[in-house]
Design an enzyme around this catalytic site. Structure first.
Site, PDB file in Angstrom:
ATOM      1  NE  ARG A 172      -2.914   0.277   3.339  1.00  0.00           N
ATOM      2  CZ  ARG A 172      -2.506   0.825   4.486  1.00  0.00           C
ATOM      3  NH1 ARG A 172      -2.252   2.118   4.557  1.00  0.00           N
ATOM      4  NH2 ARG A 172      -2.352   0.089   5.568  1.00  0.00           N
TER       5      ARG A 172
ATOM      6  CE1 TYR B  78     -15.932   8.796 -16.545  1.00  0.00           C
ATOM      7  CE2 TYR B  78     -14.884   8.958 -14.403  1.00  0.00           C
ATOM      8  CZ  TYR B  78     -15.611   8.241 -15.338  1.00  0.00           C
ATOM      9  OH  TYR B  78     -16.013   6.964 -15.041  1.00  0.00           O
TER      10      TYR B  78
ATOM     11  CG  ASP C 284      -8.465  13.665 -16.055  1.00  0.00           C
ATOM     12  OD1 ASP C 284      -7.724  13.064 -16.845  1.00  0.00           O
ATOM     13  OD2 ASP C 284      -9.491  13.161 -15.559  1.00  0.00           O
TER      14      ASP C 284
ATOM     15  CE  LYS D 137     -11.175   5.076 -19.085  1.00  0.00           C
ATOM     16  NZ  LYS D 137     -11.116   5.513 -17.740  1.00  0.00           N
TER      17      LYS D 137
HETATM   18  C1  LIG Z   1     -11.057  11.811 -18.250  1.00  0.00           C
HETATM   19  C2  LIG Z   1     -11.210  10.728 -17.238  1.00  0.00           C
HETATM   20  N1  LIG Z   1     -10.697  10.905 -16.008  1.00  0.00           N
HETATM   21  C3  LIG Z   1     -10.817   9.952 -15.066  1.00  0.00           C
HETATM   22  C4  LIG Z   1     -11.488   8.783 -15.302  1.00  0.00           C
HETATM   23  C5  LIG Z   1     -11.600   7.743 -14.216  1.00  0.00           C
HETATM   24  O1  LIG Z   1     -10.700   6.712 -14.434  1.00  0.00           O
HETATM   25  P1  LIG Z   1     -10.857   5.232 -13.780  1.00  0.00           P
HETATM   26  O2  LIG Z   1     -12.014   4.606 -14.459  1.00  0.00           O
HETATM   27  O3  LIG Z   1      -9.537   4.611 -14.087  1.00  0.00           O
HETATM   28  O4  LIG Z   1     -11.094   5.432 -12.335  1.00  0.00           O
HETATM   29  C6  LIG Z   1     -12.031   8.555 -16.556  1.00  0.00           C
HETATM   30  C7  LIG Z   1     -12.758   7.287 -16.837  1.00  0.00           C
HETATM   31  O5  LIG Z   1     -13.412   7.144 -17.840  1.00  0.00           O
HETATM   32  C8  LIG Z   1     -11.884   9.543 -17.551  1.00  0.00           C
HETATM   33  O6  LIG Z   1     -12.396   9.389 -18.779  1.00  0.00           O
END
Ligand SMILES: Cc1ncc(COP(=O)(O)O)c(C=O)c1O
Length: 401
Positions: free
Chosen positions: A67, A120, A192, A217
Site C-alpha cells: 500500500r 468526467y 486530468d 485508458k
Molecule cells: C477523463 C477521465 N478521467 C478519469 C477517469 C476515471 O478513471 P478510472 O475509471 O480509471 O477510475 C475517466 C474514466 O473514464 C476519464 O475518462
C-alpha cells in the site's frame, strides 16, 4: 550478473519518448531481468530491526508494504515522471483513486476550488457533492472561457481542476492561461490529462502542478487493467502520498506490471491512434447523416488553434451528433460491428457509446444540457484497427439511421 553492473546509470537526458518508455526504468530495479519481474508480495522483509525502523520511517519506501509502494510501482512511476516531465509520480488503483486522493490531500474545509462545468462524470460528482460535504466551496466555470476562471477566483481559492480535452465533449482548456492566473496567487493547478496522454500533451511544461491520468485508458492501452497516475513535484507527492496510504487506492502489482507492458508501446500506439482518429473525424464530417463532429484536430473545432498550440497530437477520442435524434443514434450505434458498445476508452479496440443513453438515469436532462451533451451525441474511442475497416463499418451503420 547484470551486465550493467559495471556501467554508469543510464543518462536519460535527451532521450525520446519511444526510448524512455522502454529504458527509463532499467535502473529502478537493476535486478538483471530484461522483462520486469513482478513482486507479488504485500510486505517486504528487513534484514534486522535497525533496517526495519529505517524502512518504516521512510515515506514512499519502494519495498516496505505494497500500500506504501512496490518495486513494480517504482518502475511505472519513473517512466511516467519522465514522460510528463515532473520530478516524480505516484500510482493508484484507478484514475478516480488518483483524482480523489489528490483533491482530498490538497484542499481542506473553508477552501475554494474552481472546476469546469464539463468533467468526467465521477469527477463532476466529487465537485458537486463530495467536496461541498466536507466544507469545500466549489465554483464551476465554462472551460473554454478564460475570463470565467479569472472571475471565479476568490481570496481563499486553493486549487483549480481542469480536464482537457474534456470527456466527452472534447472542449479544450487553455492551460497556459489558467496557470498564468493561478501561479501569482499560489493556487495549485491540477490537470486530468487522460484524453490526451503525455505523448500528445505535457501540461507540466505549461506550468501545471499536478498531472493526473486514468491509466486504465491510453497508458495501459489494452482494456485489461484499472490504474491511476499522479505526476508532480517531490513536495506535492509527499503530501498526496500521506493521504494515499490512508485512503488506500492501491495499484495491484499485477496491474502495475500490465501497465508497464502497455507503456512500452504508448508512443507508437498514440501515433497510429492520432492518425486513425483524424482520418475518421474527417470522414464523418463528410457524411450527410452526421450533424456535427467534435474533434480538436479538425479546423471546424472552435478551439483548433488553441489545441494546435498546446497539443502535439489530437488524440483518439472523437464525438459526433447523428441526424435524426435519440432513436437514429441508437440504431447507428447498434449497427456498428467493429466498434463495440462499451464504456472506457483508449485501448487497441475501438469502443463506442451513445452518451445520452449511457447517462440516462445517472444524470438529469438539465445536467446533460449543462455538460453540453445532446441526445444524439456519440463518443467514439478510436482504436488500432485499420482505418479503412473502421470507415467501412461506420458507413454501413449510417445506412441504418
Ligand atoms: C477523463 C477521465 N478521467 C478519469 C477517469 C476515471 O478513471 P478510472 O475509471 O480509471 O477510475 C475517466 C474514466 O473514464 C476519464 O475518462
Amino acid at each position: 550478473m547484470n551486465k550493467r553492473d559495471h556501467q554508469e546509470e543510464l543518462n536519460l537526458d535527451g532521450l525520446r519518448d519511444e526510448t524512455l518508455v522502454i529504458h527509463a526504468d532499467d535502473w529502478v530495479a537493476n535486478d538483471g531481468t530484461v522483462a520486469p519481474a513482478i513482486y507479488y508480495s504485500a510486505t517486504f522483509t528487513a534484514r534486522n530491526a535497525t533496517e526495519f525502523a529505517e524502512m518504516a520511517g521512510t515515506p514512499r519506501h519502494p519495498r516496505y508494504y505494497t500500500r506504501y509502494g512496490n518495486p513494480v510501482h517504482e518502475r511505472v512511476k519513473k517512466i511516467m515522471a519522465e514522460l510528463e516531465g515532473t520530478e516524480t509520480a505516484l500510482v493508484t488503483g484507478s484514475g478516480m483513486g488518483a483524482i480523489a486522493t489528490t483533491l482530498l490531500s490538497l484542499v481542506s474545509a473553508g477552501d475554494h476550488v474552481i472546476a469546469q462545468t464539463r468533467h468526467y462524470m465521477s469527477t463532476a460528482k466529487i465537485m458537486d457533492e463530495m467536496l461541498p460535504r466536507f466544507g469545500v466551496e466549489v465554483t464551476l466555470v465554462e472551460q473554454a472561457d478564460v475570463t470565467a476562471f479569472a472571475k471565479a477566483i476568490r481570496p481563499h481559492t486553493k486549487l483549480i481542476m481542469v480536464e482537457t480535452p474534456a470527456n466527452p465533449t472534447l472542449v479544450v482548456t487553455d492551460l497556459a492561461a489558467v496557470v498564468e492566473l493561478a501561479r501569482p496567487r499560489g493556487i495549485i493547478v491540477v490537470c486530468d490529462n487522460t484524453f490526451a496522454s503525455p505523448i500528445n500533451q505535457r501540461p507540466h511544461d505549461l506550468g501545471v502542478d499536478v498531472v493526473i491520468h486514468s491509466a486504465t485508458k491510453y497508458l495501459g492501452g489494452h482494456h485489461d487493467l484499472t490504474a491511476g497516475v499522479i505526476c508532480t513535484s517531490e513536495e506535492l507527492a509527499e503530501r498526496i502520498w500521506h493521504t494515499h496510504i490512508s485512503i488506500g487506492s492501491v495499484l495491484s502489482p499485477m496491474d502495475a506490471w500490465l501497465l508497464l507492458r502497455g507503456l512500452r508501446t504508448l508512443p507508437i500506439r498514440i501515433e497510429r491512434i492520432n492518425a486513425n482518429a483524424l482520418a475518421l473525424a474527417e470522414f464523418l464530417e463528410a457524411q450527410p447523416q452526421i450533424e456535427r463532429v467534435y474533434y480538436p484536430g479538425l479546423a471546424s473545432h472552435p478551439q483548433h488553434e488553441l489545441a494546435k498550440r498546446q497539443m502535439r497530437g489530437f488524440g483518439g477520442m472523437i464525438a459526433f451528433a447523428v441526424k435524426g435524434g435519440y432513436d437514429a443514434t441508437q440504431r447507428f450505434v447498434s449497427a456498428l460491428n467493429l466498434s463495440q458498445n462499451a464504456v472506457s476508452l483508449g485501448g487497441v479496440d475501438s469502443l463506442v457509446v451513445h452518451t445520452a443513453a449511457m447517462w440516462e438515469g445517472v444524470m438529469t436532462e438539465e445536467q446533460m444540457r449543462t455538460a453540453g451533451i445532446p441526445s444524439n451525441f456519440v463518443r467514439f474511442s478510436v482504436g488500432l484497427e485499420h482505418i479503412d475497416d473502421l470507415k467501412a463499418d461506420v458507413l454501413q451503420a449510417l445506412r441504418e439511421v
